[in-house]
Design a protein around this motif. Structure first.
Motif, short mmCIF file in Angstrom:
data_model
loop_
_atom_site.label_atom_id
_atom_site.label_comp_id
_atom_site.label_asym_id
_atom_site.label_seq_id
_atom_site.Cartn_x
_atom_site.Cartn_y
_atom_site.Cartn_z
N PRO A 17 -8.92 -17.26 -9.58
CA PRO A 17 -9.62 -18.41 -10.56
C PRO A 17 -8.04 -19.58 -10.26
CG PRO A 17 -9.65 -16.79 -11.49
CD PRO A 17 -8.75 -16.17 -10.77
N TRP A 20 -6.72 -22.48 -15.71
CA TRP A 20 -7.61 -21.23 -16.29
C TRP A 20 -9.03 -20.58 -15.48
CZ3 TRP A 20 -6.70 -20.46 -21.21
CH2 TRP A 20 -5.51 -20.02 -21.98
N PRO A 21 -9.22 -19.50 -15.50
CA PRO A 21 -10.24 -18.65 -15.28
C PRO A 21 -11.36 -19.78 -16.15
CG PRO A 21 -9.27 -17.23 -15.70
CD PRO A 21 -8.37 -18.28 -16.84
N PRO A 52 -4.59 -9.51 -21.67
CA PRO A 52 -3.86 -10.43 -20.76
C PRO A 52 -2.72 -10.14 -19.29
CG PRO A 52 -2.93 -10.09 -22.87
CD PRO A 52 -3.78 -9.32 -23.26
N ARG A 55 -5.19 -11.44 -16.03
CA ARG A 55 -5.38 -12.52 -15.88
C ARG A 55 -4.09 -13.07 -14.67
NH1 ARG A 55 -5.30 -15.73 -13.22
NH2 ARG A 55 -5.31 -17.87 -13.73
N MET A 58 -5.68 -11.66 -11.19
CA MET A 58 -6.68 -12.06 -9.95
C MET A 58 -6.05 -12.87 -9.35
SD MET A 58 -9.54 -12.82 -14.26
CE MET A 58 -9.97 -11.75 -14.96
N ASN A 59 -4.61 -13.35 -9.57
CA ASN A 59 -4.39 -13.67 -8.87
C ASN A 59 -3.90 -12.55 -7.25
OD1 ASN A 59 -4.58 -15.83 -10.08
ND2 ASN A 59 -2.10 -15.37 -11.20
N TYR A 254 -0.06 -18.01 -18.19
CA TYR A 254 -0.80 -16.98 -17.05
C TYR A 254 -1.65 -17.69 -16.20
CZ TYR A 254 0.75 -13.09 -19.09
OH TYR A 254 1.87 -11.72 -19.77
N ASN A 255 -1.47 -19.25 -16.97
CA ASN A 255 -2.76 -19.98 -16.27
C ASN A 255 -2.29 -21.25 -15.93
OD1 ASN A 255 -5.42 -18.76 -16.84
ND2 ASN A 255 -5.12 -18.56 -18.73
N THR A 318 -16.74 -10.85 -19.91
CA THR A 318 -15.78 -12.57 -19.67
C THR A 318 -15.51 -13.28 -20.77
OG1 THR A 318 -17.95 -13.32 -18.82
CG2 THR A 318 -16.61 -12.15 -17.22
N LEU A 322 -11.79 -14.15 -21.44
CA LEU A 322 -10.89 -15.97 -21.88
C LEU A 322 -10.98 -16.22 -23.31
CD1 LEU A 322 -13.51 -17.46 -19.79
CD2 LEU A 322 -11.69 -17.40 -18.95
N LEU A 325 -7.92 -14.50 -24.20
CA LEU A 325 -6.50 -16.14 -23.50
C LEU A 325 -6.06 -17.51 -23.89
CD1 LEU A 325 -7.64 -15.67 -19.25
CD2 LEU A 325 -5.47 -14.63 -20.80
#
Length: 339
Positions: A17, A20-21, A52, A55, A58-59, A254-255, A318, A322, A325
């Protein structure tokens, strides 16, 4: 051995992502299911957790937990029923807690599964109040923040899985005053009327620093941070001399796609002799027996309320993530599998 299905659905991360995903970052795929090899068990997942910290995974960055791999199943806390076993420690029908969520059926190394008792608590509770979020709240308040009776405590993200427990734990153990922040007026009402917080405010209704000073005119002794950003800056301003802050999460950033600024008032840490310390639940496994004993007792006595927001169906996992988040959950966000 129960009948083993031919296929299982599982969620894969297919794109990292940016900010935001979005739905296109994930894919729900079918994979073949086989009988477990020696030392392994096949588990039909009944409930899975979305949290949380996922997230950050995902990086593609080095952290305290490895990142999710692209085009591979994601993982996380889950509880389910053993449908096939190739390990003498587990029988078909046992309920187990394990780390291979995000899928309908999990082929689990038996060493990494823990039996849980559905007669003691609902199975989903082992993902929340009696699981990782509960121990995080317990360790973060009592061990990391060195909470003591008579403290005034401020909790951000106070209606979430961890925050809602922190505030209640503090009240049960004799806090002088507990203040929470949340993202809606409905959650603010919940904090004071159901969870027993002494005061709460909607951080969207005005500057956090001003609202916190109004709620705690004599300052705070402990801050439990699930948000970061302006909440951490406000808490530093309000913490009394020798105050303690447990840094658990920073969901506000986080986003973010650009570096986020740190608190502008860190110099206050020196004069006030503040202690700011991070918490990772894995460092506090030694507290597990006392944690379970205390929390199970508080649940039985009715002193502790543990809410869940439940989303049905693996296909909606998913969307639940979301939603978590965005703060759409009250208490622990759980995905339950039906059928």
């Amino acid at each position: 051995m129960s009948e083993i299905p031919a296929v299982s659905r599982e969620w894969h991360l297919v794109r990292r992502p940016q900010g935001w995903p979005v739905a296109e970052d994930f894919a729900l795929r079918e994979v073949a299911v086989a009988a477990p090899a020696p030392g392994r068990i096949l588990v039909r997942n009944l409930h899975m957790s979305v949290d949380p910290y996922m997230r950050g995974r995902m990086n593609d960055v080095k952290s305290y937990v490895p990142p999710f791999q692209l085009d591979q199943p994601m993982d996380g806390g889950a509880v389910g029923e053993v449908v096939a076993s190739a390990d003498e420690r587990f029988a078909v029908g046992d309920h187990v807690l394990h780390g291979l969520g995000w899928r309908e059926y999990a082929d689990v190394d038996a060493k990494h599964a823990t039996k849980v008792d559905a007669a003691l608590a609902p199975l989903s509770a082992y993902l929340g109040v009696l699981g990782m979020p509960g121990l995080t709240a317990y360790a973060g308040l009592f061990e990391v923040a060195s909470f003591k009776e008579g403290d005034t405590v401020f909790v951000s993200g106070a209606a979430g899985a961890v925050g809602s427990l922190v505030g209640q734990f503090a009240k049960i153990k004799g806090a002088a005053r507990v203040i929470g922040s949340a993202g809606s007026d409905e959650k603010v009402t919940l904090l004071t009327e159901k969870y027993g917080f002494d005061a709460a405010f909607n951080y969207k209704n005005g500057p956090v620093g001003e609202q916190l000073k109004e709620a705690a005119p004599e300052g705070i002794d402990v801050y439990f941070d699930n948000v970061g950003g302006d909440h951490l800056e406000a808490a530093i301003s309000s913490l009394n001399v020798h105050g303690r802050a447990t840094l658990c999460g920073a969901i506000a950033q986080y986003n973010a796609t650009e570096p986020t600024p740190g608190p502008r008032n860190l110099a206050l840490v020196i004069g006030k002799r503040l202690r700011l310390q991070g918490v990772l639940v894995g460092d506090h496994a030694g507290l597990q027996p006392q944690f379970v004993q205390d929390v199970a007792g508080w649940l039985r006595s009715g002193e502790l309320v543990a809410d869940e927001t439940v989303v049905e169906g693996v296909e909606n996992a998913t969307a639940a993530f979301l939603g978590m988040l965005r703060g759409e959950n009250t208490g622990k966000m759980i995905v339950s599998f039906t059928g």
